[in-house]
Motif scaffolding. Structure first.
Motif, PDB file in Angstrom:
ATOM      1  N   GLU A 506       0.886  -1.060  -0.162  1.00  0.00           N
ATOM      2  CA  GLU A 506       0.007   0.065   0.081  1.00  0.00           C
ATOM      3  C   GLU A 506       0.866   1.288  -0.127  1.00  0.00           C
ATOM      4  N   ARG A 507       1.881   1.066   0.787  1.00  0.00           N
ATOM      5  CA  ARG A 507       2.815   2.321   0.922  1.00  0.00           C
ATOM      6  C   ARG A 507       3.839   2.533  -0.461  1.00  0.00           C
ATOM      7  N   LYS A 508       3.697   1.462  -1.264  1.00  0.00           N
ATOM      8  CA  LYS A 508       4.684   1.474  -2.383  1.00  0.00           C
ATOM      9  C   LYS A 508       6.201   1.511  -1.811  1.00  0.00           C
ATOM     10  N   VAL A 509       6.585   0.520  -1.193  1.00  0.00           N
ATOM     11  CA  VAL A 509       7.913   0.349  -0.803  1.00  0.00           C
ATOM     12  C   VAL A 509       8.250  -0.834  -0.985  1.00  0.00           C
ATOM     13  N   PRO A 510       9.572  -1.147  -1.165  1.00  0.00           N
ATOM     14  CA  PRO A 510       9.899  -2.701  -1.228  1.00  0.00           C
ATOM     15  C   PRO A 510       9.441  -3.589  -0.330  1.00  0.00           C
ATOM     16  N   VAL A 511       8.940  -4.836  -0.625  1.00  0.00           N
ATOM     17  CA  VAL A 511       8.440  -6.061   0.109  1.00  0.00           C
ATOM     18  C   VAL A 511       9.656  -6.913   0.630  1.00  0.00           C
ATOM     19  N   ILE A 512       9.531  -6.883   1.748  1.00  0.00           N
ATOM     20  CA  ILE A 512      10.643  -7.801   2.466  1.00  0.00           C
ATOM     21  C   ILE A 512       9.989  -9.237   2.302  1.00  0.00           C
ATOM     22  N   ASP A 513      10.933 -10.252   2.185  1.00  0.00           N
ATOM     23  CA  ASP A 513      10.741 -11.610   2.477  1.00  0.00           C
ATOM     24  C   ASP A 513      11.868 -12.085   3.304  1.00  0.00           C
ATOM     25  N   ILE A 514      11.728 -13.099   3.854  1.00  0.00           N
ATOM     26  CA  ILE A 514      12.760 -13.650   5.074  1.00  0.00           C
ATOM     27  C   ILE A 514      12.775 -14.983   5.063  1.00  0.00           C
ATOM     28  N   GLY A 515      14.102 -15.377   5.422  1.00  0.00           N
ATOM     29  CA  GLY A 515      14.380 -16.930   5.482  1.00  0.00           C
ATOM     30  C   GLY A 515      14.550 -17.150   7.178  1.00  0.00           C
ATOM     31  N   ILE A 516      14.403 -18.334   7.840  1.00  0.00           N
ATOM     32  CA  ILE A 516      14.320 -18.396   9.162  1.00  0.00           C
ATOM     33  C   ILE A 516      14.971 -19.975   9.203  1.00  0.00           C
ATOM     34  N   GLY A 517      16.032 -20.051  10.231  1.00  0.00           N
ATOM     35  CA  GLY A 517      16.670 -21.233  10.355  1.00  0.00           C
ATOM     36  C   GLY A 517      16.703 -21.549  11.761  1.00  0.00           C
ATOM     37  N   LEU A 518      16.492 -22.936  12.261  1.00  0.00           N
ATOM     38  CA  LEU A 518      16.488 -23.306  13.555  1.00  0.00           C
ATOM     39  C   LEU A 518      17.249 -24.541  13.745  1.00  0.00           C
ATOM     40  N   ASN A 519      17.933 -24.466  14.980  1.00  0.00           N
ATOM     41  CA  ASN A 519      18.869 -25.797  15.250  1.00  0.00           C
ATOM     42  C   ASN A 519      18.902 -25.973  16.797  1.00  0.00           C
ATOM     43  N   SER A 520      18.763 -27.046  17.199  1.00  0.00           N
ATOM     44  CA  SER A 520      18.604 -27.439  18.615  1.00  0.00           C
ATOM     45  C   SER A 520      19.689 -28.437  18.779  1.00  0.00           C
ATOM     46  N   GLY A 521      20.401 -28.141  20.088  1.00  0.00           N
ATOM     47  CA  GLY A 521      21.685 -28.808  20.488  1.00  0.00           C
ATOM     48  C   GLY A 521      22.307 -28.286  21.537  1.00  0.00           C
ATOM     49  N   PRO A 522      23.215 -29.065  22.157  1.00  0.00           N
ATOM     50  CA  PRO A 522      24.074 -28.488  23.342  1.00  0.00           C
ATOM     51  C   PRO A 522      25.030 -27.050  22.669  1.00  0.00           C
ATOM     52  N   ALA A 523      25.051 -26.203  23.810  1.00  0.00           N
ATOM     53  CA  ALA A 523      25.957 -24.963  23.323  1.00  0.00           C
ATOM     54  C   ALA A 523      26.463 -24.480  24.765  1.00  0.00           C
ATOM     55  N   VAL A 524      27.421 -23.740  24.740  1.00  0.00           N
ATOM     56  CA  VAL A 524      27.922 -23.127  25.917  1.00  0.00           C
ATOM     57  C   VAL A 524      27.241 -21.859  25.798  1.00  0.00           C
ATOM     58  N   VAL A 525      26.672 -21.443  26.819  1.00  0.00           N
ATOM     59  CA  VAL A 525      25.896 -20.257  26.796  1.00  0.00           C
ATOM     60  C   VAL A 525      26.222 -19.440  28.267  1.00  0.00           C
ATOM     61  N   GLY A 526      26.389 -18.270  27.903  1.00  0.00           N
ATOM     62  CA  GLY A 526      26.796 -17.123  28.900  1.00  0.00           C
ATOM     63  C   GLY A 526      27.317 -15.728  28.345  1.00  0.00           C
ATOM     64  N   ASN A 527      27.711 -14.926  29.386  1.00  0.00           N
ATOM     65  CA  ASN A 527      28.106 -13.550  28.840  1.00  0.00           C
ATOM     66  C   ASN A 527      29.776 -13.925  28.379  1.00  0.00           C
ATOM     67  N   MET A 528      30.021 -13.221  27.368  1.00  0.00           N
ATOM     68  CA  MET A 528      31.403 -13.446  26.971  1.00  0.00           C
ATOM     69  C   MET A 528      31.797 -12.039  26.224  1.00  0.00           C
ATOM     70  N   GLY A 529      32.983 -11.846  26.423  1.00  0.00           N
ATOM     71  CA  GLY A 529      33.625 -10.277  25.947  1.00  0.00           C
ATOM     72  C   GLY A 529      34.232  -9.569  27.044  1.00  0.00           C
ATOM     73  N   SER A 530      33.863  -8.191  26.986  1.00  0.00           N
ATOM     74  CA  SER A 530      34.601  -7.451  28.132  1.00  0.00           C
ATOM     75  C   SER A 530      33.782  -7.368  29.164  1.00  0.00           C
ATOM     76  N   SER A 531      34.346  -7.159  30.563  1.00  0.00           N
ATOM     77  CA  SER A 531      33.637  -6.697  31.803  1.00  0.00           C
ATOM     78  C   SER A 531      33.010  -5.498  31.786  1.00  0.00           C
ATOM     79  N   HIS A 532      33.397  -4.778  30.736  1.00  0.00           N
ATOM     80  CA  HIS A 532      32.880  -3.397  30.760  1.00  0.00           C
ATOM     81  C   HIS A 532      31.786  -3.145  29.718  1.00  0.00           C
ATOM     82  N   ARG A 533      31.563  -4.270  28.875  1.00  0.00           N
ATOM     83  CA  ARG A 533      30.639  -4.280  27.886  1.00  0.00           C
ATOM     84  C   ARG A 533      29.879  -5.451  27.744  1.00  0.00           C
TER      85      ARG A 533
END
Length: 533
Positions: A506-533
């Motif tokens: 309706e607004r005559k702007v480009p129409v977006i289409d997307i792709g989605i990927g999912l995966n289940s499994g073990p992962a190491v999860v936590g805060n990583m990076g600098s203690s300031h960020r």
């Protein structure tokens, strides 16, 4: 009570070496009765009388023969006085001594006033008071209290010759004779000899600490009836000189007063003490007892009190913000107990009065203030965390982070999760067709909608990579059906994308289409990076 009863009491002790003091004001002329008192006083010259120091000048003109009475009173005024800080102000206006017939025959005249503090509690007794003469020079005269005069008579010293006063510092009693008293010890059932002074010294002098108003801290030994008492009527009518001798009353001090008298016309002479309400005569007895036992008390100077306040405030102020609340409570309680025990020990050992209730209140107030500040600041922190993290994770994840903020620390742990990736197909072409402002607007519209879907279905946004979204389920809050929620969120995104696409057409702007990927499994999860960020 008719004065003949008082005359009988005076006659009863006429042949003894006991000191008698009347805490009854003989300030009115009573023909007939006055003569009886005068005759008794001629036989017993060891009787002292007290009188009021008036604190208002209103009644001065109505006192009969006041100048004559004051002239007699000046026989007992203190001559050796140092008053370096005298500013010409006094809390009394003029003395009202007993009538001349009694005053002339007395062994001493001392004022009886009790000066309470602002709280109404009496901890001190004035030993010396300054009276300013009327006239341009306002010369000061210093008069002794009845307690000081009684002590002088007991020790056998002269108030004008042997008493030195330094206002704000001390009252010094000098030239106390070295005299031994023979007394019967009831416990040992034997006569014993002791020095006239409770704590003898080579100089034979006593220094009594006083404040700038001439008041001495009283070392109260107890509450009501701490001293032996007898009924005035009994002594006046049933005692005689033989009874006094039989009871072995020697070198004793007898104080005569309306002692908790009852009745409509009875005197209500009572004052609040550290041990509750005490009659005026008991306040005098406590003061006399303090001097005779040489058991004087002193108070910390103001600068020392200030240092105590400051030190304890700094200690609790420094420690409290650096420890958890329950440890802060333990610290505060420990400080209170240690300080309280120390204060009581110092009082018992050195008769030194320190600040206790106000310091206790100070520490409790500071503790409450710090806890209150913590609560307010933590509420702000909670509000900030909730507002910030709710943009990236679901409400239950935010609640979990608030319960366990340690989960935000750097590090990771292995968990079973589902990871989500999505990106826009043909994004390069779309970005080339739009200007920067239009592209940012379109991306924000798309990313906001997709992010809401992830959060609505208990997911956590990990990051945005240009047009791509990375999210995951199962962390930081464990989620048993993480794969299910990830799938539902993905399908919800695809459904809502159709709604967005219709708007874009309706607004005559480009129409977006997307792709989605999912995966289940073990992962190491936590805060990583600098203690300031």
């Amino acid at each position: 009570m008719p004065w003949k009863y008082y005359a009988n009491v005076i006659n009863t002790f006429a042949e003894s070496n006991n000191t008698l003091m009347f805490d009854i004001f003989f300030v009115d002329y009573k023909p007939g009765q006055t003569e009886e008192m005068a005759e008794a006083l001629k036989k017993n010259r060891r009787v002292l009388f007290d009188y009021p120091m008036e604190t208002s000048a209103e009644s001065k003109e109505s006192v009969l023969n006041l100048e004559k009475r004051i002239e007699i009173l000046r026989k007992y005024k203190i001559k050796n006085v140092i008053d370096e800080n005298d500013i010409g102000v006094s809390w009394v206006k003029f003395p009202q001594p007993p009538i001349e017939q009694i005053a002339e025959l007395s062994a001493g005249l001392g004022f009886a006033n009790v000066k309470k503090d602002e709280s109404g509690l009496n901890r001190k007794m004035p030993l010396v008071v300054k009276v300013l003469k009327s006239g341009p020079d306002r010369e000061a005269e210093y008069f002794p209290s009845i307690d000081l005069l009684i002590v002088c008579q007991y020790y056998g010293i002269d108030v004008q010759r042997d008493v030195e006063v330094n206002m704000g510092k001390y009252v010094k009693l000098s030239n106390i004779p070295k005299k031994m008293l023979r007394e019967f010890n009831v416990a040992k059932r034997a006569f014993e000899e002791r020095d006239l002074m409770s704590v003898p010294n080579e100089n034979r002098e006593i220094k009594i600490p006083i404040d700038v108003e001439g008041q001495m801290e009283v070392n109260f030994v107890g509450g009501r009836y701490s001293f032996k008492e007898y009924e005035i009527f009994e002594v006046a009518n049933q005692w005689d000189q033989e009874v006094v001798a039989a009871n072995q009353f020697n070198n004793q001090i007898f104080l005569v007063a309306m002692y908790y008298a009852t009745g409509r016309g009875a005197s209500k002479d009572s004052h609040l003490s550290p041990f509750g309400d005490l009659s005026g005569i008991e306040h005098h007895a406590q003061a006399i007892n303090t001097i005779l036992n040489q058991d004087f008390m002193s108070s910390l100077p103001n600068w020392a009190i200030f240092i105590i306040y400051l030190t304890l405030a700094l200690m609790i102020g420094f420690l409290q913000p650096r420890v958890k609340t329950h440890w802060g409570f333990v610290i505060m309680l420990t400080q209170l107990i240690v300080y309280g025990i120390s204060t009581l020990y110092i009082f018992q050992q050195f008769n030194l009065i320190t600040v206790l209730p106000s310091v206790t209140i100070e520490q409790i107030v500071v503790f409450i203030a710090i806890i209150g500040f913590r609560i307010l600041t933590e509420e702000e922190n909670v509000k900030y965390i909730r507002q910030t993290f709710s943009k990236f994770v679901s409400a239950d994840v935010v609640d979990e982070l608030l319960k366990h903020p340690d989960n935000l620390a750097l590090g990771g742990s292995k968990k079973e999760i589902t990871i989500f990736f999505s990106d826009i197909r043909g994004f390069t072409t779309i970005s080339e067709a739009l200007g920067p402002e239009e592209l940012v607007k379109l991306l924000n519209e798309y990313l906001s909608a997709m992010t809401d879907m992830v959060i609505e279905y208990k997911g956590t946004i990990d990051k945005y990579m240009g047009d791509a979204i990375m999210a995951f389920w199962g962390a930081p809050v464990p989620l048993e059906d993480h794969a299910y929620y990830a799938c539902v969120a993905s399908l919800a995104q695809l459904d809502f994308l159709k709604v967005l696409q219709a708007r874009w057409v309706e607004r005559k702007v480009p129409v977006i289409d997307i792709g989605i990927g999912l995966n289940s499994g073990p992962a190491v999860v936590g805060n990583m990076g600098s203690s300031h960020r």
